[in-house]
Design a protein around this motif. Sequence first.
Motif, PDB file in Angstrom:
ATOM      1  N   THR A  81      -0.333  38.321  -3.199  1.00 36.94           N
ATOM      2  CA  THR A  81       0.637  37.812  -4.173  1.00 36.94           C
ATOM      3  C   THR A  81       1.913  38.630  -4.180  1.00 36.94           C
ATOM      4  O   THR A  81       3.003  38.087  -4.382  1.00 36.94           O
ATOM      5  CB  THR A  81       0.019  37.801  -5.587  1.00 36.94           C
ATOM      6  OG1 THR A  81      -1.144  36.956  -5.579  1.00 36.94           O
ATOM      7  CG2 THR A  81       1.010  37.267  -6.611  1.00 36.94           C
ATOM      8  N   SER A  82       1.797  39.928  -3.946  1.00 32.19           N
ATOM      9  CA  SER A  82       2.978  40.795  -4.018  1.00 32.19           C
ATOM     10  C   SER A  82       2.943  41.816  -2.882  1.00 32.19           C
ATOM     11  O   SER A  82       2.264  42.840  -2.983  1.00 32.19           O
ATOM     12  CB  SER A  82       3.035  41.494  -5.378  1.00 32.19           C
ATOM     13  OG  SER A  82       4.187  42.312  -5.481  1.00 32.19           O
ATOM     14  N   PHE A  83       3.644  41.510  -1.811  1.00 31.98           N
ATOM     15  CA  PHE A  83       3.740  42.426  -0.668  1.00 31.98           C
ATOM     16  C   PHE A  83       5.026  43.239  -0.792  1.00 31.98           C
ATOM     17  O   PHE A  83       6.071  42.703  -1.151  1.00 31.98           O
ATOM     18  CB  PHE A  83       3.764  41.609   0.631  1.00 31.98           C
ATOM     19  CG  PHE A  83       3.836  42.442   1.880  1.00 31.98           C
ATOM     20  CD1 PHE A  83       2.677  42.904   2.479  1.00 31.98           C
ATOM     21  CD2 PHE A  83       5.059  42.759   2.446  1.00 31.98           C
ATOM     22  CE1 PHE A  83       2.740  43.677   3.634  1.00 31.98           C
ATOM     23  CE2 PHE A  83       5.132  43.537   3.585  1.00 31.98           C
ATOM     24  CZ  PHE A  83       3.971  43.996   4.191  1.00 31.98           C
ATOM     25  N   PRO A  84       4.994  44.545  -0.541  1.00 31.28           N
ATOM     26  CA  PRO A  84       3.885  45.325   0.010  1.00 31.28           C
ATOM     27  C   PRO A  84       3.022  46.044  -1.030  1.00 31.28           C
ATOM     28  O   PRO A  84       2.097  46.754  -0.654  1.00 31.28           O
ATOM     29  CB  PRO A  84       4.621  46.356   0.866  1.00 31.28           C
ATOM     30  CG  PRO A  84       5.878  46.626   0.095  1.00 31.28           C
ATOM     31  CD  PRO A  84       6.271  45.313  -0.518  1.00 31.28           C
ATOM     32  N   SER A 101       9.760  38.730   6.180  1.00 32.40           N
ATOM     33  CA  SER A 101      10.155  39.085   4.805  1.00 32.40           C
ATOM     34  C   SER A 101       9.380  38.282   3.762  1.00 32.40           C
ATOM     35  O   SER A 101       9.938  37.807   2.762  1.00 32.40           O
ATOM     36  CB  SER A 101      11.664  38.861   4.608  1.00 32.40           C
ATOM     37  OG  SER A 101      12.414  39.624   5.524  1.00 32.40           O
ATOM     38  N   LEU A 102       8.081  38.139   3.984  1.00 31.23           N
ATOM     39  CA  LEU A 102       7.238  37.400   3.045  1.00 31.23           C
ATOM     40  C   LEU A 102       6.791  38.307   1.901  1.00 31.23           C
ATOM     41  O   LEU A 102       6.512  39.487   2.104  1.00 31.23           O
ATOM     42  CB  LEU A 102       6.005  36.836   3.756  1.00 31.23           C
ATOM     43  CG  LEU A 102       6.263  35.869   4.917  1.00 31.23           C
ATOM     44  CD1 LEU A 102       4.954  35.415   5.534  1.00 31.23           C
ATOM     45  CD2 LEU A 102       7.091  34.679   4.454  1.00 31.23           C
ATOM     46  N   GLY A 127       3.367  30.951   3.378  1.00 25.35           N
ATOM     47  CA  GLY A 127       4.005  32.102   2.754  1.00 25.35           C
ATOM     48  C   GLY A 127       5.263  31.763   1.991  1.00 25.35           C
ATOM     49  O   GLY A 127       5.887  30.709   2.192  1.00 25.35           O
ATOM     50  N   GLN A 128       5.629  32.693   1.108  1.00 28.24           N
ATOM     51  CA  GLN A 128       6.825  32.551   0.279  1.00 28.24           C
ATOM     52  C   GLN A 128       7.606  33.861   0.335  1.00 28.24           C
ATOM     53  O   GLN A 128       7.009  34.948   0.382  1.00 28.24           O
ATOM     54  CB  GLN A 128       6.426  32.243  -1.169  1.00 28.24           C
ATOM     55  CG  GLN A 128       7.401  31.366  -1.920  1.00 28.24           C
ATOM     56  CD  GLN A 128       7.332  29.907  -1.495  1.00 28.24           C
ATOM     57  OE1 GLN A 128       6.263  29.407  -1.174  1.00 28.24           O
ATOM     58  NE2 GLN A 128       8.471  29.236  -1.488  1.00 28.24           N
ATOM     59  N   ARG A 129       8.933  33.759   0.305  1.00 24.89           N
ATOM     60  CA  ARG A 129       9.777  34.961   0.356  1.00 24.89           C
ATOM     61  C   ARG A 129      10.157  35.449  -1.042  1.00 24.89           C
ATOM     62  O   ARG A 129      11.058  36.273  -1.192  1.00 24.89           O
ATOM     63  CB  ARG A 129      11.016  34.689   1.206  1.00 24.89           C
ATOM     64  CG  ARG A 129      10.662  34.443   2.673  1.00 24.89           C
ATOM     65  CD  ARG A 129      11.861  34.406   3.590  1.00 24.89           C
ATOM     66  NE  ARG A 129      11.415  34.297   4.976  1.00 24.89           N
ATOM     67  CZ  ARG A 129      11.296  33.159   5.637  1.00 24.89           C
ATOM     68  NH1 ARG A 129      11.629  32.018   5.025  1.00 24.89           N
ATOM     69  NH2 ARG A 129      10.862  33.131   6.875  1.00 24.89           N
ATOM     70  N   GLU A 130       9.479  34.941  -2.016  1.00 21.69           N
ATOM     71  CA  GLU A 130       9.552  35.458  -3.383  1.00 21.69           C
ATOM     72  C   GLU A 130       8.139  35.420  -3.935  1.00 21.69           C
ATOM     73  O   GLU A 130       7.264  34.753  -3.384  1.00 21.69           O
ATOM     74  CB  GLU A 130      10.484  34.611  -4.243  1.00 21.69           C
ATOM     75  CG  GLU A 130      10.068  33.160  -4.321  1.00 21.69           C
ATOM     76  CD  GLU A 130      11.099  32.314  -5.055  1.00 21.69           C
ATOM     77  OE1 GLU A 130      10.727  31.216  -5.492  1.00 21.69           O
ATOM     78  OE2 GLU A 130      12.260  32.752  -5.171  1.00 21.69           O
TER      79      GLU A 130
END
Length: 297
Positions: A81-84, A101-102, A127-130
């Motif tokens: 859910t929140s990388f990294p 940049s996911l 994937g999502q970039r936010e």
Amino acid sequence: MTHESDQPLTIQQKIQLELQRLKLEMALDFVAVALADANYRDIYWKIALGARSERYKRITVRMGNGMAGKVLQAKRPHIVTSFPEEVRDEVLEYPIFLVESLISGVGVSVDSAREEQEQSYGVLLVGQREERVFDQREIERVERSAAVLAELYDRTTLHPSSDEMHMLVQAEHASPVLLRLRDFRAKGVTCELLDQRIIRLSHERQEQIASILELLVHHCSRAISTTRIVLDQDELGHTQVEYECAGGCHFSQEILNPIKDQLKSLKCDLEIVMEERRQSVRFTVPTRLLLDELNWN
């Protein structure tokens, strides 16, 4: 299902169409498929929609590592859910997230419907970039697309199966290269490990590579500089290692004298590039040949 010209769609076109539908329906930034190699050891990203570059094609992931490796090992969805932040100790094992940049993503396995097909074909990643929290309904939607892909692959692919392949996914000794890269990251060096084949090399070979990187990082630590290490594949399938430094750091052949024996032993081609504001050292490692050493020793 046909083209406007009444020609039937190929399997590849049907796969692309399914990915496009999934991306549109779920309003995703990124959709990709990774496939395992014949030995069920390495995983390669083959198709991607929404990619920012072609760099995903140069990524090789080990079974059991990162998004794709964990999905294939566990045979269940893997959610970030929140990388990294969620995988801080394993950031280097998620190169697809770094390259694209996911921030959030879900990976599910593409499992054959054949009884004799013991291994999955690969992984479907969305994937999502936010930051995005994927709910159970959305995860099930991804799994339905994975089932469609599996049916298409079943029509064209015969994937070997063996109990020995499962034994490849077992506890390994800590990789000297991976440990060194983690240490560099802790010191502020940007590191991207895209070609993870290199951490399957022998301990001796990895120590040689690690000593080269150690010298470069130590040399630049004396100057005010921004440094970056990238390990990926070149056009010939070798591992390309690039060390970039911007700031007051300068390289020369003399600086590399302490590691010339390692470079020679690894059969590396080395290049130093000096520009006004940026310096870099590049060398290639014939990874395939060095992996073959393990079979002969």
